[in-house]
Design a protein around this motif. Sequence first.
Motif, short mmCIF file in Angstrom:
data_model
loop_
_atom_site.label_atom_id
_atom_site.label_comp_id
_atom_site.label_asym_id
_atom_site.label_seq_id
_atom_site.Cartn_x
_atom_site.Cartn_y
_atom_site.Cartn_z
N MET A 20 1.17 -8.63 -4.89
CA MET A 20 0.00 -7.83 -4.50
C MET A 20 0.35 -7.42 -3.03
SD MET A 20 -2.37 -7.31 -6.71
CE MET A 20 -3.66 -6.63 -5.84
N TYR A 21 0.93 -8.32 -2.16
CA TYR A 21 1.30 -8.19 -0.83
C TYR A 21 2.28 -6.92 -0.83
CZ TYR A 21 3.71 -8.32 3.49
OH TYR A 21 4.27 -8.14 4.90
N LEU A 22 3.44 -7.08 -1.70
CA LEU A 22 4.51 -6.07 -1.53
C LEU A 22 4.19 -4.69 -2.34
CD1 LEU A 22 7.26 -8.34 -3.05
CD2 LEU A 22 6.98 -7.76 -0.89
N ALA A 23 3.15 -4.75 -2.96
CA ALA A 23 2.60 -3.52 -3.72
C ALA A 23 1.90 -2.69 -2.74
CB ALA A 23 1.74 -3.73 -5.03
N ARG A 24 1.15 -3.24 -2.15
CA ARG A 24 0.26 -2.82 -0.89
C ARG A 24 1.20 -2.30 0.24
NH1 ARG A 24 -4.57 -6.98 0.00
NH2 ARG A 24 -2.83 -8.25 -0.06
N ARG A 25 2.18 -3.38 0.73
CA ARG A 25 3.29 -2.58 1.46
C ARG A 25 3.94 -1.30 1.08
NH1 ARG A 25 8.08 -6.27 3.87
NH2 ARG A 25 9.00 -4.81 5.41
N GLN A 26 4.42 -1.44 -0.37
CA GLN A 26 5.09 -0.21 -0.70
C GLN A 26 4.16 1.25 -0.65
OE1 GLN A 26 8.59 -1.08 -0.74
NE2 GLN A 26 8.36 0.40 -2.32
N GLU A 27 3.04 0.96 -1.03
CA GLU A 27 1.99 2.07 -0.79
C GLU A 27 1.81 2.53 0.49
OE1 GLU A 27 -1.74 0.62 -2.69
OE2 GLU A 27 -1.12 0.54 -4.54
N ARG A 28 1.57 1.52 1.48
CA ARG A 28 1.62 2.03 3.04
C ARG A 28 2.85 2.81 3.27
NH1 ARG A 28 -0.55 -3.48 5.37
NH2 ARG A 28 1.39 -4.14 4.26
N LEU A 29 4.02 2.36 2.93
CA LEU A 29 5.51 2.95 3.17
C LEU A 29 5.44 4.38 2.65
CD1 LEU A 29 8.01 2.67 4.61
CD2 LEU A 29 9.05 1.24 2.31
N ALA A 30 5.02 4.39 1.16
CA ALA A 30 4.99 5.95 0.74
C ALA A 30 4.06 6.79 1.44
CB ALA A 30 4.57 5.62 -0.88
N ARG A 31 2.83 6.08 2.11
CA ARG A 31 1.99 7.05 2.72
C ARG A 31 2.65 7.72 3.90
NH1 ARG A 31 -1.76 10.56 3.81
NH2 ARG A 31 -3.43 9.91 5.13
N VAL A 32 3.13 6.54 4.76
CA VAL A 32 3.75 7.09 5.91
C VAL A 32 4.98 7.95 5.64
CG1 VAL A 32 5.24 6.07 7.82
CG2 VAL A 32 3.09 4.91 7.26
N ASN A 33 5.99 7.73 4.77
CA ASN A 33 6.95 8.59 4.33
C ASN A 33 6.40 10.10 3.99
OD1 ASN A 33 9.33 6.87 4.89
ND2 ASN A 33 9.03 6.18 2.85
N GLN A 34 5.20 9.96 3.29
CA GLN A 34 4.80 11.36 3.05
C GLN A 34 4.36 12.13 4.27
OE1 GLN A 34 0.98 11.06 0.61
NE2 GLN A 34 1.06 13.37 0.43
N GLN A 35 3.59 11.22 5.11
CA GLN A 35 3.07 11.93 6.41
C GLN A 35 4.24 12.38 7.07
OE1 GLN A 35 0.62 8.72 7.95
NE2 GLN A 35 -1.27 9.78 7.28
#
Length: 79
Positions: free
Chosen positions: A23-38
Amino acid sequence: MSAATLAIVLAFVGIVGTYLTNMYLARRQERLARVNQQLSEFYGPLLAALSANGQVFDAWRLHVRPDGRSMGPRADPRA
C-alpha cells in the motif's frame, strides 16, 4: 505458545507487513506519477517558449551592426 501457533502468528504478521508495504509503495508510485505529470506539463511549454525565444534572438542577432546598434527603428522615440 506452541510451534504451530507461533508459525500462524508469524505468517499473519508477514501477510499484514506485506500488505502495508504494498500500500505504501502504491501510494508513493501514484505521487511520483503525479509529480512527473506536473513537471512535464510545466516544462514542456517552457521548453517550447525558450526554444522559440532562442530562434528569435538568433534571427535578431543577424540584423545587428558590429558596433551593437540595431538596424531597425530607434529604441527611444524621443532621441
